[in-house]
Scaffold this motif. Structure first.
Motif, PDB file in Angstrom:
ATOM      1  N   PHE A   1      50.798  12.254 -19.754  1.00 12.92           N
ATOM      2  CA  PHE A   1      50.260  11.069 -20.411  1.00 12.92           C
ATOM      3  C   PHE A   1      48.770  10.982 -20.188  1.00 12.92           C
ATOM      4  O   PHE A   1      48.226  11.583 -19.263  1.00 12.92           O
ATOM      5  CB  PHE A   1      50.949   9.797 -19.893  1.00 12.92           C
ATOM      6  N   THR A   2      48.099  10.238 -21.063  1.00  9.56           N
ATOM      7  CA  THR A   2      46.669   9.983 -20.926  1.00  9.56           C
ATOM      8  C   THR A   2      46.486   8.615 -20.269  1.00  9.56           C
ATOM      9  O   THR A   2      47.428   7.825 -20.168  1.00  9.56           O
ATOM     10  CB  THR A   2      45.969   9.984 -22.301  1.00  9.56           C
ATOM     11  N   ILE A   3      45.276   8.342 -19.861  1.00 14.74           N
ATOM     12  CA  ILE A   3      44.977   7.031 -19.273  1.00 14.74           C
ATOM     13  C   ILE A   3      45.246   5.935 -20.291  1.00 14.74           C
ATOM     14  O   ILE A   3      45.781   4.882 -19.943  1.00 14.74           O
ATOM     15  CB  ILE A   3      43.522   6.976 -18.769  1.00 14.74           C
ATOM     16  N   ASP A   4      44.899   6.185 -21.560  1.00 20.98           N
ATOM     17  CA  ASP A   4      45.130   5.179 -22.603  1.00 20.98           C
ATOM     18  C   ASP A   4      46.610   4.817 -22.717  1.00 20.98           C
ATOM     19  O   ASP A   4      46.953   3.651 -22.911  1.00 20.98           O
ATOM     20  CB  ASP A   4      44.609   5.668 -23.952  1.00 20.98           C
ATOM     21  N   GLU A   5      47.496   5.811 -22.614  1.00 18.99           N
ATOM     22  CA  GLU A   5      48.934   5.543 -22.686  1.00 18.99           C
ATOM     23  C   GLU A   5      49.389   4.708 -21.493  1.00 18.99           C
ATOM     24  O   GLU A   5      50.209   3.796 -21.636  1.00 18.99           O
ATOM     25  CB  GLU A   5      49.720   6.853 -22.751  1.00 18.99           C
ATOM     26  N   ALA A   6      48.864   5.007 -20.315  1.00 19.96           N
ATOM     27  CA  ALA A   6      49.212   4.235 -19.117  1.00 19.96           C
ATOM     28  C   ALA A   6      48.690   2.803 -19.236  1.00 19.96           C
ATOM     29  O   ALA A   6      49.376   1.856 -18.847  1.00 19.96           O
ATOM     30  CB  ALA A   6      48.657   4.905 -17.873  1.00 19.96           C
ATOM     31  N   LEU A   7      47.498   2.642 -19.791  1.00 16.54           N
ATOM     32  CA  LEU A   7      46.933   1.310 -19.964  1.00 16.54           C
ATOM     33  C   LEU A   7      47.742   0.488 -20.955  1.00 16.54           C
ATOM     34  O   LEU A   7      47.994  -0.698 -20.726  1.00 16.54           O
ATOM     35  CB  LEU A   7      45.472   1.398 -20.425  1.00 16.54           C
ATOM     36  N   SER A   8      48.176   1.107 -22.045  1.00 13.15           N
ATOM     37  CA  SER A   8      48.952   0.351 -23.037  1.00 13.15           C
ATOM     38  C   SER A   8      50.340  -0.010 -22.500  1.00 13.15           C
ATOM     39  O   SER A   8      50.869  -1.074 -22.820  1.00 13.15           O
ATOM     40  CB  SER A   8      49.059   1.122 -24.353  1.00 13.15           C
TER      41      SER A   8
ATOM     42  N   ARG B   1      43.750   1.922 -13.249  1.00 15.70           N
ATOM     43  CA  ARG B   1      42.929   3.079 -12.865  1.00 15.70           C
ATOM     44  C   ARG B   1      42.944   3.289 -11.351  1.00 15.70           C
ATOM     45  O   ARG B   1      42.996   4.422 -10.881  1.00 15.70           O
ATOM     46  CB  ARG B   1      41.504   2.918 -13.377  1.00 15.70           C
ATOM     47  N   LYS B   2      42.918   2.207 -10.574  1.00 15.11           N
ATOM     48  CA  LYS B   2      42.947   2.305  -9.112  1.00 15.11           C
ATOM     49  C   LYS B   2      44.286   2.875  -8.644  1.00 15.11           C
ATOM     50  O   LYS B   2      44.332   3.739  -7.755  1.00 15.11           O
ATOM     51  CB  LYS B   2      42.703   0.922  -8.492  1.00 15.11           C
ATOM     52  N   LYS B   3      45.388   2.413  -9.251  1.00 17.40           N
ATOM     53  CA  LYS B   3      46.714   2.925  -8.883  1.00 17.40           C
ATOM     54  C   LYS B   3      46.835   4.407  -9.240  1.00 17.40           C
ATOM     55  O   LYS B   3      47.430   5.177  -8.491  1.00 17.40           O
ATOM     56  CB  LYS B   3      47.816   2.133  -9.585  1.00 17.40           C
ATOM     57  N   LEU B   4      46.251   4.819 -10.368  1.00 20.50           N
ATOM     58  CA  LEU B   4      46.263   6.228 -10.750  1.00 20.50           C
ATOM     59  C   LEU B   4      45.467   7.043  -9.741  1.00 20.50           C
ATOM     60  O   LEU B   4      45.913   8.104  -9.290  1.00 20.50           O
ATOM     61  CB  LEU B   4      45.695   6.416 -12.156  1.00 20.50           C
ATOM     62  N   SER B   5      44.321   6.543  -9.339  1.00 17.05           N
ATOM     63  CA  SER B   5      43.503   7.211  -8.342  1.00 17.05           C
ATOM     64  C   SER B   5      44.240   7.340  -7.007  1.00 17.05           C
ATOM     65  O   SER B   5      44.222   8.401  -6.377  1.00 17.05           O
ATOM     66  CB  SER B   5      42.198   6.438  -8.146  1.00 17.05           C
TER      67      SER B   5
ATOM     68  N   VAL C   1      49.556  14.510 -10.630  1.00 18.68           N
ATOM     69  CA  VAL C   1      48.642  15.627 -10.811  1.00 18.68           C
ATOM     70  C   VAL C   1      47.945  15.488 -12.154  1.00 18.68           C
ATOM     71  O   VAL C   1      48.484  14.911 -13.094  1.00 18.68           O
ATOM     72  CB  VAL C   1      49.360  17.003 -10.749  1.00 18.68           C
ATOM     73  N   GLN C   2      46.735  16.024 -12.222  1.00 23.73           N
ATOM     74  CA  GLN C   2      46.013  16.063 -13.487  1.00 23.73           C
ATOM     75  C   GLN C   2      46.331  17.405 -14.129  1.00 23.73           C
ATOM     76  O   GLN C   2      46.011  18.453 -13.584  1.00 23.73           O
ATOM     77  CB  GLN C   2      44.520  15.898 -13.273  1.00 23.73           C
ATOM     78  N   THR C   3      46.992  17.374 -15.283  1.00 20.87           N
ATOM     79  CA  THR C   3      47.435  18.605 -15.929  1.00 20.87           C
ATOM     80  C   THR C   3      46.422  19.132 -16.933  1.00 20.87           C
ATOM     81  O   THR C   3      46.499  20.289 -17.321  1.00 20.87           O
ATOM     82  CB  THR C   3      48.783  18.396 -16.640  1.00 20.87           C
ATOM     83  N   GLN C   4      45.494  18.280 -17.367  1.00 19.40           N
ATOM     84  CA  GLN C   4      44.459  18.708 -18.301  1.00 19.40           C
ATOM     85  C   GLN C   4      43.191  17.932 -18.023  1.00 19.40           C
ATOM     86  O   GLN C   4      43.204  16.711 -17.973  1.00 19.40           O
ATOM     87  CB  GLN C   4      44.905  18.466 -19.744  1.00 19.40           C
ATOM     88  N   LYS C   5      42.109  18.636 -17.837  1.00 19.44           N
ATOM     89  CA  LYS C   5      40.816  18.008 -17.599  1.00 19.44           C
ATOM     90  C   LYS C   5      40.278  17.474 -18.920  1.00 19.44           C
ATOM     91  O   LYS C   5      40.352  18.143 -19.932  1.00 19.44           O
ATOM     92  CB  LYS C   5      39.861  19.053 -17.015  1.00 19.44           C
ATOM     93  N   GLY C   6      39.772  16.281 -18.916  1.00 17.88           N
ATOM     94  CA  GLY C   6      39.234  15.678 -20.130  1.00 17.88           C
ATOM     95  C   GLY C   6      37.736  15.888 -20.255  1.00 17.88           C
ATOM     96  O   GLY C   6      37.044  16.175 -19.286  1.00 17.88           O
ATOM     97  N   ASN C   7      37.255  15.779 -21.491  1.00 13.56           N
ATOM     98  CA  ASN C   7      35.814  15.787 -21.749  1.00 13.56           C
ATOM     99  C   ASN C   7      35.557  14.865 -22.937  1.00 13.56           C
ATOM    100  O   ASN C   7      36.408  14.085 -23.308  1.00 13.56           O
ATOM    101  CB  ASN C   7      35.294  17.222 -21.974  1.00 13.56           C
ATOM    102  N   GLY C   8      34.437  14.973 -23.571  1.00 11.27           N
ATOM    103  CA  GLY C   8      34.122  14.086 -24.691  1.00 11.27           C
ATOM    104  C   GLY C   8      35.021  14.260 -25.897  1.00 11.27           C
ATOM    105  O   GLY C   8      35.186  13.334 -26.695  1.00 11.27           O
TER     106      GLY C   8
ATOM    107  N   LYS D   1      44.936  14.580 -19.115  1.00 12.21           N
ATOM    108  CA  LYS D   1      46.360  14.259 -19.045  1.00 12.21           C
ATOM    109  C   LYS D   1      46.822  14.317 -17.600  1.00 12.21           C
ATOM    110  O   LYS D   1      46.319  15.109 -16.811  1.00 12.21           O
ATOM    111  CB  LYS D   1      47.176  15.228 -19.895  1.00 12.21           C
ATOM    112  N   PHE D   2      47.803  13.470 -17.298  1.00  8.21           N
ATOM    113  CA  PHE D   2      48.346  13.351 -15.954  1.00  8.21           C
ATOM    114  C   PHE D   2      49.866  13.433 -16.017  1.00  8.21           C
ATOM    115  O   PHE D   2      50.458  13.207 -17.058  1.00  8.21           O
ATOM    116  CB  PHE D   2      47.930  12.015 -15.333  1.00  8.21           C
ATOM    117  N   GLN D   3      50.479  13.730 -14.883  1.00  3.84           N
ATOM    118  CA  GLN D   3      51.934  13.765 -14.795  1.00  3.84           C
ATOM    119  C   GLN D   3      52.348  13.390 -13.386  1.00  3.84           C
ATOM    120  O   GLN D   3      51.772  13.873 -12.404  1.00  3.84           O
ATOM    121  CB  GLN D   3      52.472  15.140 -15.154  1.00  3.84           C
ATOM    122  N   ALA D   4      53.370  12.538 -13.285  1.00  2.90           N
ATOM    123  CA  ALA D   4      53.913  12.146 -11.982  1.00  2.90           C
ATOM    124  C   ALA D   4      54.755  13.304 -11.448  1.00  2.90           C
ATOM    125  O   ALA D   4      55.538  13.891 -12.179  1.00  2.90           O
ATOM    126  CB  ALA D   4      54.754  10.900 -12.107  1.00  2.90           C
TER     127      ALA D   4
END
Length: 63
Positions: free
Chosen positions: A12-19, A30-34, A43-50, A55-58
């Motif tokens: 999932f992306t941060i946007d999906e977690a936020l929604s 964001r703090k809980k994700l950190s 774990v971060q499965t994909q590094k993001g850029n512009g 993407k993250f996965q539990a």
């Protein structure tokens, strides 16, 4: 901060977690994700850029 955070299934992306947790402030999610990343429960499965989103996965169920 005793809020319960719901993580989307799979990657999932941060946007999906936020929604999914729209009742909570963005900073809390964001703090809980950190915290989960630091505890190796996530774990971060994909590094993001512009152009693409990170993407993250539990990897551990929440306690």
């Amino acid at each position: 901060m005793n809020e319960t955070i719901l993580w989307p299934p799979g990657e999932f992306t941060i946007d999906e977690a936020l929604s999914l947790n729209s009742a909570l402030p963005q900073a809390v999610v964001r703090k809980k994700l950190s915290d989960a990343l630091a505890a190796k429960a996530m774990v971060q499965t994909q590094k993001g850029n512009g152009k693409i989103k990170g993407k993250f996965q539990a990897v551990k169920p929440p306690c």
